[in-house]
Design a protein around this motif. Structure first.
Motif, PDB file in Angstrom:
ATOM      1  N   SER A   1       0.833  -1.200   0.000  1.00 41.89           N
ATOM      2  CA  SER A   1       0.000   0.000   0.000  1.00 41.89           C
ATOM      3  C   SER A   1       0.862   1.240   0.000  1.00 41.89           C
ATOM      4  N   ASP A   2       0.393   2.276  -0.646  1.00 41.87           N
ATOM      5  CA  ASP A   2       1.102   3.545  -0.665  1.00 41.87           C
ATOM      6  C   ASP A   2       0.497   4.540   0.322  1.00 41.87           C
ATOM      7  N   GLU A   3      -0.412   4.074   1.172  1.00 46.22           N
ATOM      8  CA  GLU A   3      -0.997   4.974   2.143  1.00 46.22           C
ATOM      9  C   GLU A   3       0.068   5.467   3.116  1.00 46.22           C
ATOM     10  N   PRO A   4      -0.003   6.731   3.563  1.00 45.85           N
ATOM     11  CA  PRO A   4       1.011   7.280   4.464  1.00 45.85           C
ATOM     12  C   PRO A   4       1.204   6.462   5.730  1.00 45.85           C
ATOM     13  N   ASP A   5       0.074   5.956   6.352  1.00 45.62           N
ATOM     14  CA  ASP A   5       0.221   5.219   7.586  1.00 45.62           C
ATOM     15  C   ASP A   5       0.923   3.892   7.358  1.00 45.62           C
ATOM     16  N   GLN A   6       0.752   3.307   6.150  1.00 43.16           N
ATOM     17  CA  GLN A   6       1.441   2.060   5.834  1.00 43.16           C
ATOM     18  C   GLN A   6       2.930   2.300   5.636  1.00 43.16           C
ATOM     19  N   ARG A   7       3.293   3.427   5.025  1.00 42.79           N
ATOM     20  CA  ARG A   7       4.699   3.723   4.822  1.00 42.79           C
ATOM     21  C   ARG A   7       5.396   4.006   6.149  1.00 42.79           C
ATOM     22  N   ALA A   8       4.665   4.551   7.107  1.00 44.31           N
ATOM     23  CA  ALA A   8       5.267   4.880   8.395  1.00 44.31           C
ATOM     24  C   ALA A   8       5.437   3.643   9.268  1.00 44.31           C
ATOM     25  N   ARG A   9       4.735   2.577   8.951  1.00 49.64           N
ATOM     26  CA  ARG A   9       4.782   1.356   9.742  1.00 49.64           C
ATOM     27  C   ARG A   9       5.931   0.483   9.264  1.00 49.64           C
ATOM     28  N   LEU A  10       6.835   0.163  10.164  1.00 55.81           N
ATOM     29  CA  LEU A  10       7.991  -0.660   9.832  1.00 55.81           C
ATOM     30  C   LEU A  10       7.714  -2.124  10.134  1.00 55.81           C
ATOM     31  N   LYS A  11       8.299  -3.002   9.344  1.00 55.40           N
ATOM     32  CA  LYS A  11       8.315  -4.422   9.676  1.00 55.40           C
ATOM     33  C   LYS A  11       9.696  -4.714  10.247  1.00 55.40           C
ATOM     34  N   ILE A  12       9.742  -5.015  11.535  1.00 56.96           N
ATOM     35  CA  ILE A  12      11.002  -5.152  12.258  1.00 56.96           C
ATOM     36  C   ILE A  12      11.223  -6.602  12.657  1.00 56.96           C
ATOM     37  N   ALA A  13      12.322  -7.173  12.199  1.00 60.67           N
ATOM     38  CA  ALA A  13      12.713  -8.523  12.586  1.00 60.67           C
ATOM     39  C   ALA A  13      13.692  -8.438  13.747  1.00 60.67           C
ATOM     40  N   ILE A  14      13.399  -9.147  14.823  1.00 62.88           N
ATOM     41  CA  ILE A  14      14.294  -9.202  15.975  1.00 62.88           C
ATOM     42  C   ILE A  14      14.957 -10.565  15.998  1.00 62.88           C
ATOM     43  N   VAL A  15      16.253 -10.577  15.772  1.00 65.93           N
ATOM     44  CA  VAL A  15      17.027 -11.824  15.770  1.00 65.93           C
ATOM     45  C   VAL A  15      17.672 -11.955  17.145  1.00 65.93           C
ATOM     46  N   GLY A  16      17.210 -12.923  17.901  1.00 63.90           N
ATOM     47  CA  GLY A  16      17.582 -13.051  19.307  1.00 63.90           C
ATOM     48  C   GLY A  16      16.396 -12.607  20.142  1.00 63.90           C
ATOM     49  N   PHE A  17      15.348 -13.459  20.153  1.00 62.65           N
ATOM     50  CA  PHE A  17      14.074 -13.059  20.766  1.00 62.65           C
ATOM     51  C   PHE A  17      14.012 -13.499  22.222  1.00 62.65           C
ATOM     52  N   GLY A  18      15.096 -13.261  22.944  1.00 58.03           N
ATOM     53  CA  GLY A  18      15.140 -13.572  24.373  1.00 58.03           C
ATOM     54  C   GLY A  18      14.578 -12.438  25.197  1.00 58.03           C
ATOM     55  N   ASN A  19      15.099 -12.300  26.398  1.00 63.88           N
ATOM     56  CA  ASN A  19      14.567 -11.322  27.344  1.00 63.88           C
ATOM     57  C   ASN A  19      14.624  -9.899  26.797  1.00 63.88           C
TER      58      ASN A  19
END
Length: 311
Positions: free
Chosen positions: A14-32
């Motif tokens: 989507s090119d909607e502004p709110d979609q562009r502002a939303r990041l997809k963040i991968a966390i490698v090391g999902f411990g504490n």
């Protein structure tokens, strides 16, 4: 040819502004600590996906995140940002285990280690030149930041960010996560960070662990002077990992400086040895004279950082 090349477009994007502002963040090391960061990322509306050797799928579900045991499955989700939440010693092995060819070539890699030159050199060495690199150090953890991040220092160094506006904006959006929580944003080179952090972290962790050995207990007549070391011991023993150290014994390494109060103060300093090699950093520990009144001037000052006064 892999589906995650830079010139590809994800279907349904989507090119909607709110979609562009939303990041997809991968966390490698999902411990504490990874889960600790994920909680805030998700609360601000970002999509979070996690990966670890251990199964943290239940914890991920409770945070509204997706969890992937297989790094290939994680990378095929095409995250905007990959955050490395590993220990110092495992960082290289974890980074080498990621199938980088399945990521977009412009992916932003972020580390949150408590030393900075070591991950900086490692990321520059192992990541393709098209990948962006942001080295950071949230100088707090689940214990010291349990009541919020307002006023807590967050150090960052834009090591390698692409020239395009989209890539610069993505980096700003990630940093804005911490700024919105009230962090004290400190832009600082990795070298300068290590020079400052070596001193304050080594002192805090060492003194805290020494005090923890005393097993300090609260009493009905606690004085303020007693509460301070007790709190330092509690915070230090529950803090995140710090730099591995190799003590150096030398009779000439200790010195003191007289203060107006007639007492002397000694500060433990640590000189990190993170070279361009991929080995995890070690450190040489020594005592250096420092005026007590000079101690709080460090730009990375921690709440738990207190001078050690010896009579």
């Amino acid at each position: 040819m892999d589906a995650a090349q830079v010139f590809d477009r994800e279907s349904g994007a989507s090119d909607e502004p709110d979609q562009r502002a939303r990041l997809k963040i991968a966390i490698v090391g999902f411990g504490n600590f990874g889960q600790y960061l994920a909680r805030t990322f998700a609360a601000q509306g970002h999509a979070v996906i996690g990966h670890s050797r251990s199964d943290h799928s239940a914890a991920a579900r409770s945070l509204g995140a997706a969890f992937f045991r297989d790094p290939h499955d994680l990378c095929e989700q095409h995250p905007d940002v990959v955050v490395l939440c590993t220990s110092i010693l495992s960082t290289e092995a974890v980074l080498r285990s990621l199938p980088l060819q399945r990521l977009r070539r412009s992916t932003l890699f972020v580390d949150v280690l408590s030393v900075k030159e070591f991950p900086r050199n490692l990321l520059l060495q192992l990541l393709p030149p098209e990948f962006d690199i942001l080295c950071t150090h949230p100088m707090f953890g689940p214990e010291s930041g349990k009541h919020g991040w307002s006023g807590l220092p967050f150090v960052y160094d834009n090591v390698r960010i692409g020239d395009s506006e989209d890539r610069a904006n993505r980096c700003r959006r990630f940093l804005d996560i911490f700024a919105r929580e009230g962090c004290r944003m400190v832009e600082m080179s990795c070298t300068e960070h290590d020079e400052n952090a070596a001193e304050i972290q080594f002192l805090t962790h060492t003194v805290g662990r020494l005090l923890a050995k005393l097993d300090l207990k609260p009493t009905p007549i606690n004085t303020k002077g007693y509460k301070t070391p007790a709190a330092t011991a509690s915070t230090s023993t529950t803090a995140s990992s710090c730099t591995t150290t190799t003590p150096r014994s030398s009779s000439s390494a200790s010195s003191s400086h007289s203060t107006p109060s007639g007492r002397s103060s000694s500060v433990a300093c640590m000189s990190t040895c993170a070279s361009s090699s991929s080995r995890a950093p070690t450190a040489a520990v020594h005592l250096a004279p420092r005026k007590t009144e000079d101690l709080p001037s460090c730009p990375l000052l921690l709440v738990e950082y207190v001078p050690v006064i010896t009579s």
